[in-house]
Write a protein that holds these residues in place. Structure first.
Motif, PDB file in Angstrom:
ATOM      1  N   GLU A  26       0.826  -1.216   0.000  1.00 34.03           N
ATOM      2  CA  GLU A  26       0.000   0.000   0.000  1.00 34.03           C
ATOM      3  C   GLU A  26       0.857   1.263   0.000  1.00 34.03           C
ATOM      4  O   GLU A  26       0.429   2.306  -0.487  1.00 34.03           O
ATOM      5  CB  GLU A  26      -0.945  -0.005   1.188  1.00 34.03           C
ATOM      6  CG  GLU A  26      -2.032  -1.059   1.075  1.00 34.03           C
ATOM      7  CD  GLU A  26      -2.905  -1.145   2.305  1.00 34.03           C
ATOM      8  OE1 GLU A  26      -2.881  -0.204   3.134  1.00 34.03           O
ATOM      9  OE2 GLU A  26      -3.616  -2.150   2.441  1.00 34.03           O
ATOM     10  N   LEU A  27       2.070   1.163   0.537  1.00 31.03           N
ATOM     11  CA  LEU A  27       2.984   2.309   0.549  1.00 31.03           C
ATOM     12  C   LEU A  27       3.809   2.396  -0.732  1.00 31.03           C
ATOM     13  O   LEU A  27       4.662   3.262  -0.871  1.00 31.03           O
ATOM     14  CB  LEU A  27       3.913   2.226   1.769  1.00 31.03           C
ATOM     15  CG  LEU A  27       3.239   2.387   3.126  1.00 31.03           C
ATOM     16  CD1 LEU A  27       4.247   2.153   4.250  1.00 31.03           C
ATOM     17  CD2 LEU A  27       2.608   3.762   3.265  1.00 31.03           C
ATOM     18  N   GLY A  28       3.570   1.463  -1.656  1.00 29.21           N
ATOM     19  CA  GLY A  28       4.259   1.499  -2.949  1.00 29.21           C
ATOM     20  C   GLY A  28       5.566   0.737  -2.982  1.00 29.21           C
ATOM     21  O   GLY A  28       6.350   0.900  -3.916  1.00 29.21           O
ATOM     22  N   ILE A  29       5.819  -0.096  -1.989  1.00 22.98           N
ATOM     23  CA  ILE A  29       7.034  -0.909  -1.964  1.00 22.98           C
ATOM     24  C   ILE A  29       6.633  -2.321  -2.373  1.00 22.98           C
ATOM     25  O   ILE A  29       6.112  -3.095  -1.576  1.00 22.98           O
ATOM     26  CB  ILE A  29       7.685  -0.923  -0.571  1.00 22.98           C
ATOM     27  CG1 ILE A  29       7.945   0.501  -0.097  1.00 22.98           C
ATOM     28  CG2 ILE A  29       8.975  -1.734  -0.595  1.00 22.98           C
ATOM     29  CD1 ILE A  29       8.360   0.609   1.352  1.00 22.98           C
ATOM     30  N   LYS A  37      16.150  -5.749   2.297  1.00 21.21           N
ATOM     31  CA  LYS A  37      15.723  -4.572   3.061  1.00 21.21           C
ATOM     32  C   LYS A  37      16.858  -3.561   3.229  1.00 21.21           C
ATOM     33  O   LYS A  37      16.615  -2.389   3.459  1.00 21.21           O
ATOM     34  CB  LYS A  37      15.202  -4.961   4.451  1.00 21.21           C
ATOM     35  CG  LYS A  37      14.139  -6.050   4.487  1.00 21.21           C
ATOM     36  CD  LYS A  37      12.959  -5.784   3.613  1.00 21.21           C
ATOM     37  CE  LYS A  37      11.900  -6.851   3.728  1.00 21.21           C
ATOM     38  NZ  LYS A  37      12.143  -8.091   3.031  1.00 21.21           N
ATOM     39  N   GLY A  38      18.103  -4.016   3.066  1.00 19.24           N
ATOM     40  CA  GLY A  38      19.244  -3.117   3.158  1.00 19.24           C
ATOM     41  C   GLY A  38      19.318  -2.142   2.004  1.00 19.24           C
ATOM     42  O   GLY A  38      19.992  -1.121   2.078  1.00 19.24           O
ATOM     43  N   ASN A  39      18.604  -2.447   0.925  1.00 16.27           N
ATOM     44  CA  ASN A  39      18.574  -1.550  -0.229  1.00 16.27           C
ATOM     45  C   ASN A  39      17.491  -0.488  -0.114  1.00 16.27           C
ATOM     46  O   ASN A  39      17.409   0.401  -0.944  1.00 16.27           O
ATOM     47  CB  ASN A  39      18.371  -2.343  -1.524  1.00 16.27           C
ATOM     48  CG  ASN A  39      19.594  -3.149  -1.878  1.00 16.27           C
ATOM     49  OD1 ASN A  39      20.713  -2.799  -1.532  1.00 16.27           O
ATOM     50  ND2 ASN A  39      19.386  -4.260  -2.559  1.00 16.27           N
ATOM     51  N   LEU A  40      16.668  -0.599   0.914  1.00 19.76           N
ATOM     52  CA  LEU A  40      15.638   0.414   1.144  1.00 19.76           C
ATOM     53  C   LEU A  40      16.194   1.488   2.079  1.00 19.76           C
ATOM     54  O   LEU A  40      17.091   1.236   2.872  1.00 19.76           O
ATOM     55  CB  LEU A  40      14.400  -0.216   1.788  1.00 19.76           C
ATOM     56  CG  LEU A  40      13.649  -1.253   0.963  1.00 19.76           C
ATOM     57  CD1 LEU A  40      12.531  -1.873   1.786  1.00 19.76           C
ATOM     58  CD2 LEU A  40      13.076  -0.631  -0.294  1.00 19.76           C
ATOM     59  N   THR A  41      15.627   2.667   1.994  1.00 21.51           N
ATOM     60  CA  THR A  41      16.065   3.733   2.892  1.00 21.51           C
ATOM     61  C   THR A  41      15.489   3.485   4.282  1.00 21.51           C
ATOM     62  O   THR A  41      14.524   2.731   4.457  1.00 21.51           O
ATOM     63  CB  THR A  41      15.577   5.103   2.388  1.00 21.51           C
ATOM     64  OG1 THR A  41      14.151   5.131   2.433  1.00 21.51           O
ATOM     65  CG2 THR A  41      16.060   5.389   0.970  1.00 21.51           C
ATOM     66  N   GLU A  44      11.870   4.387   4.264  1.00 28.20           N
ATOM     67  CA  GLU A  44      10.964   3.385   3.704  1.00 28.20           C
ATOM     68  C   GLU A  44      10.712   2.255   4.697  1.00 28.20           C
ATOM     69  O   GLU A  44       9.564   1.866   4.929  1.00 28.20           O
ATOM     70  CB  GLU A  44      11.538   2.809   2.406  1.00 28.20           C
ATOM     71  CG  GLU A  44      11.506   3.779   1.250  1.00 28.20           C
ATOM     72  CD  GLU A  44      12.273   3.280   0.045  1.00 28.20           C
ATOM     73  OE1 GLU A  44      11.754   3.465  -1.070  1.00 28.20           O
ATOM     74  OE2 GLU A  44      13.372   2.711   0.211  1.00 28.20           O
ATOM     75  N   ASN A  45      11.781   1.733   5.285  1.00 26.79           N
ATOM     76  CA  ASN A  45      11.629   0.657   6.268  1.00 26.79           C
ATOM     77  C   ASN A  45      10.845   1.140   7.486  1.00 26.79           C
ATOM     78  O   ASN A  45       9.967   0.432   7.985  1.00 26.79           O
ATOM     79  CB  ASN A  45      12.995   0.128   6.710  1.00 26.79           C
ATOM     80  CG  ASN A  45      13.572  -0.836   5.716  1.00 26.79           C
ATOM     81  OD1 ASN A  45      12.898  -1.724   5.231  1.00 26.79           O
ATOM     82  ND2 ASN A  45      14.847  -0.667   5.409  1.00 26.79           N
ATOM     83  N   GLY A  46      11.130   2.323   7.957  1.00 24.66           N
ATOM     84  CA  GLY A  46      10.430   2.867   9.116  1.00 24.66           C
ATOM     85  C   GLY A  46       8.973   3.155   8.834  1.00 24.66           C
ATOM     86  O   GLY A  46       8.124   3.016   9.720  1.00 24.66           O
ATOM     87  N   SER A  47       8.673   3.533   7.606  1.00 27.39           N
ATOM     88  CA  SER A  47       7.285   3.808   7.238  1.00 27.39           C
ATOM     89  C   SER A  47       6.432   2.559   7.336  1.00 27.39           C
ATOM     90  O   SER A  47       5.274   2.621   7.759  1.00 27.39           O
ATOM     91  CB  SER A  47       7.202   4.368   5.819  1.00 27.39           C
ATOM     92  OG  SER A  47       7.805   5.630   5.749  1.00 27.39           O
ATOM     93  N   VAL A  48       6.985   1.427   6.956  1.00 24.74           N
ATOM     94  CA  VAL A  48       6.240   0.173   7.021  1.00 24.74           C
ATOM     95  C   VAL A  48       5.933  -0.163   8.483  1.00 24.74           C
ATOM     96  O   VAL A  48       4.771  -0.392   8.843  1.00 24.74           O
ATOM     97  CB  VAL A  48       7.020  -0.983   6.342  1.00 24.74           C
ATOM     98  CG1 VAL A  48       6.307  -2.310   6.561  1.00 24.74           C
ATOM     99  CG2 VAL A  48       7.200  -0.711   4.860  1.00 24.74           C
ATOM    100  N   GLY A  49       6.938  -0.160   9.320  1.00 25.16           N
ATOM    101  CA  GLY A  49       6.727  -0.475  10.732  1.00 25.16           C
ATOM    102  C   GLY A  49       5.842   0.538  11.424  1.00 25.16           C
ATOM    103  O   GLY A  49       4.965   0.180  12.215  1.00 25.16           O
TER     104      GLY A  49
END
Length: 64
Positions: A26-29, A37-41, A44-49
């Motif tokens: 839903e967030l576009g990932i 996950k290391g390739n995400l900012t 981005e990772n924090g937005s999911v959690g």
């Protein structure tokens, strides 16, 4: 600072993983479960959690 990411109820792990993938989508990932996950900012990772926690709190409050 030590982090403990264990699931208190092991049977809930599958549901939480599915929820995480849904929120990421839903967030576009896309393909969240298979990407590195290391390739995400951090954002981005924090937005999911963060979105997961926000929805879990809203769900809990609606049941009060």
């Amino acid at each position: 600072m030590s982090r403990n990411n264990r699931t208190l109820i092991p049977q809930a792990r599958h549901g939480l993983d599915k929820f995480k993938v849904e929120v990421a989508s839903e967030l576009g990932i896309n393909d969240y479960e298979s990407i590195d996950k290391g390739n995400l900012t951090s954002r981005e990772n924090g937005s999911v959690g963060g979105e997961m926690v926000k929805r879990m709190i809203a769900d809990y409050e609606s049941k009060l």
